[in-house]
Scaffold this active site. Structure first.
Site, PDB file in Angstrom:
ATOM      1  N   TYR A 203       0.841  -1.206   0.000  1.00 51.48           N
ATOM      2  CA  TYR A 203       0.000   0.000   0.000  1.00 51.48           C
ATOM      3  C   TYR A 203       0.868   1.245   0.000  1.00 51.48           C
ATOM      4  O   TYR A 203       2.031   1.221   0.384  1.00 51.48           O
ATOM      5  CB  TYR A 203      -0.957   0.012   1.193  1.00 51.48           C
ATOM      6  CG  TYR A 203      -0.318   0.273   2.548  1.00 51.48           C
ATOM      7  CD1 TYR A 203       0.184  -0.775   3.314  1.00 51.48           C
ATOM      8  CD2 TYR A 203      -0.225   1.563   3.058  1.00 51.48           C
ATOM      9  CE1 TYR A 203       0.753  -0.542   4.562  1.00 51.48           C
ATOM     10  CE2 TYR A 203       0.340   1.804   4.305  1.00 51.48           C
ATOM     11  CZ  TYR A 203       0.835   0.749   5.047  1.00 51.48           C
ATOM     12  OH  TYR A 203       1.404   0.981   6.277  1.00 51.48           O
ATOM     13  N   CYS A 204       0.270   2.342  -0.470  1.00 46.94           N
ATOM     14  CA  CYS A 204       0.903   3.657  -0.392  1.00 46.94           C
ATOM     15  C   CYS A 204      -0.223   4.687  -0.293  1.00 46.94           C
ATOM     16  O   CYS A 204      -1.368   4.337  -0.029  1.00 46.94           O
ATOM     17  CB  CYS A 204       1.824   3.907  -1.588  1.00 46.94           C
ATOM     18  SG  CYS A 204       0.972   3.933  -3.170  1.00 46.94           S
ATOM     19  N   THR A 205       0.078   5.959  -0.510  1.00 44.35           N
ATOM     20  CA  THR A 205      -0.916   7.012  -0.285  1.00 44.35           C
ATOM     21  C   THR A 205      -2.115   6.906  -1.222  1.00 44.35           C
ATOM     22  O   THR A 205      -3.256   6.894  -0.789  1.00 44.35           O
ATOM     23  CB  THR A 205      -0.260   8.398  -0.466  1.00 44.35           C
ATOM     24  OG1 THR A 205       0.997   8.386   0.184  1.00 44.35           O
ATOM     25  CG2 THR A 205      -1.144   9.498   0.089  1.00 44.35           C
TER      26      THR A 205
END
Ligand SMILES: [Zn+2]
Ligand SMILES: [Zn+2]
Length: 348
Positions: A203-205
């Protein structure tokens, strides 16, 4: 040659202070939105000028990167122009029906100017085309699928930088101590060595960094790689729309705009870099030559005059003339310049 040279009339010409004053006078709401797309783009300069003109006319603010590999945009759009903005987006074939990620916590002051820059890549990853296969990316998981996979014991990897995961993350996630995405990719590959057959969740932003990471990991022998659809921003939106879903994200979601972070849960998981009290508010050191991004609580902001170190307090207290002399010829430090490898040293 700088592709942006010779186009000064197509840029914002106001100082930061002037922009902030204008923004404060606004009597309407703004929507903070982000989107990205990996797609082969040509004629970037024309595209840039065209987008700049259309979006500037709609009083859109924000930061957009264009590259031959695609577009990465973070914008703030006046609410009353939202429809026109969406129509404008859909008038570009390559942007038609692009998924938007809309900020959850929004004071309308996420950006104070509009910049559209042409770059080598929309996210600097340091990879060459042989390092991954764009057609073989990880599966995109909805918030519900994501939670289910975590409950089944999948390995969760945070693909952001240390200063982002410091203030908020998924419980139990691996958070590499890195300052850039580029340095993170090979580190993550090594961290996961031996786990090629296990389920890996990235996951990331907003999801963009996971597109390349999943392709890169799959190319390197990892069989079961999935990514959070739309990143943390969209995870929260899905949670807000479905109260039955459990929130597994703790703390704040770091964002690359003036807001610095969106509060997701009440937990404060980090501490002030100067006094160690619980704190998750990022600030930039007041000394512009330094501009260090760090966590500072209100009482330390007061005590240390919004500075990171004794040296910076000294510089800040010099007469303006002296400070300007010091600044001369010094390149502006980036807003997101951080310091994992430096200890903040405050002599009492
Ligand atoms: Zn403090
Ligand atoms: Zn400083």
């Amino acid at each position: 040659m700088d592709p942006n040279a010779g186009k000064k009339y197509m840029f914002n010409k106001l100082s930061k202070e002037q922009c902030v004053t204008l923004l404060e006078k606004e009597n309407f709401k703004r929507v903070t939105v982000s989107f990205y797309k990996y797609i082969i783009l040509g004629n970037l300069m024309n595209l840039r000028d065209n987008l700049y003109k259309n979006w500037n006319d709609l009083s859109v603010l924000g930061r957009i990167y264009l590259a031959e590999e695609g577009i990465n945009a973070q914008l703030s759009v006046p609410e009353h122009n939202w429809k026109d903005f969406v129509n404008n987006i859909n008038s570009y074939t390559f942007l038609k029906d692009i998924p938007f990620k809309i900020a959850v916590e929004d004071d309308g002051k996420s950006f104070f100017k509009l910049t559209i820059k042409i770059r080598e890549q929309i996210v600097t990853d340091g990879l060459s085309v042989e390092d991954y296969d764009v057609t073989n990316v990880g599966e995109h998981l909805s918030a519900k699928q994501w939670n289910d996979a975590i409950n089944k014991g999948a390995i969760v990897v945070d693909m952001r930088n240390h200063y982002e995961s410091e203030i908020g993350k998924f419980k139990g996630a691996i958070c590499p101590d890195v300052e850039t995405f580029k340095e993170e990719l090979p580190i993550v590959k090594d961290l996961l060595k031996g786990k090629e057959k296990e389920e890996i969740l990235l996951y990331c932003t907003g999801g963009i960094r996971c597109e390349k990471t999943s392709a890169y990991l799959k190319h390197n022998g990892f069989k079961n790689v999935s990514q959070l659809h739309g990143g943390i921003i969209d995870y929260i939106r899905q949670l807000n729309n479905n109260k039955e879903l459990e929130n597994k994200f703790i703390g704040k979601n770091f964002v690359f705009d003036e807001r610095r972070g969106e509060r997701i849960s009440d937990n404060i998981i980090s501490s002030c870099h100067q006094c160690d009290e619980p704190c998750d508010t990022h600030v930039n050191c007041k000394n512009e030559n330094c501009n260090l991004l760090f966590l500072q609580c209100p009482s330390c902001q007061d005590k240390h005059e919004n500075c990171c170190s004794v040296e910076c307090i000294e510089v800040e207290n010099l007469p303006e003339k002296e400070r300007l002399k010091l600044r001369k010829g010094v390149e502006n430090k980036k807003m997101y310049y951080s310091h994992s490898k430096v200890t903040l040293n405050l002599r009492e």
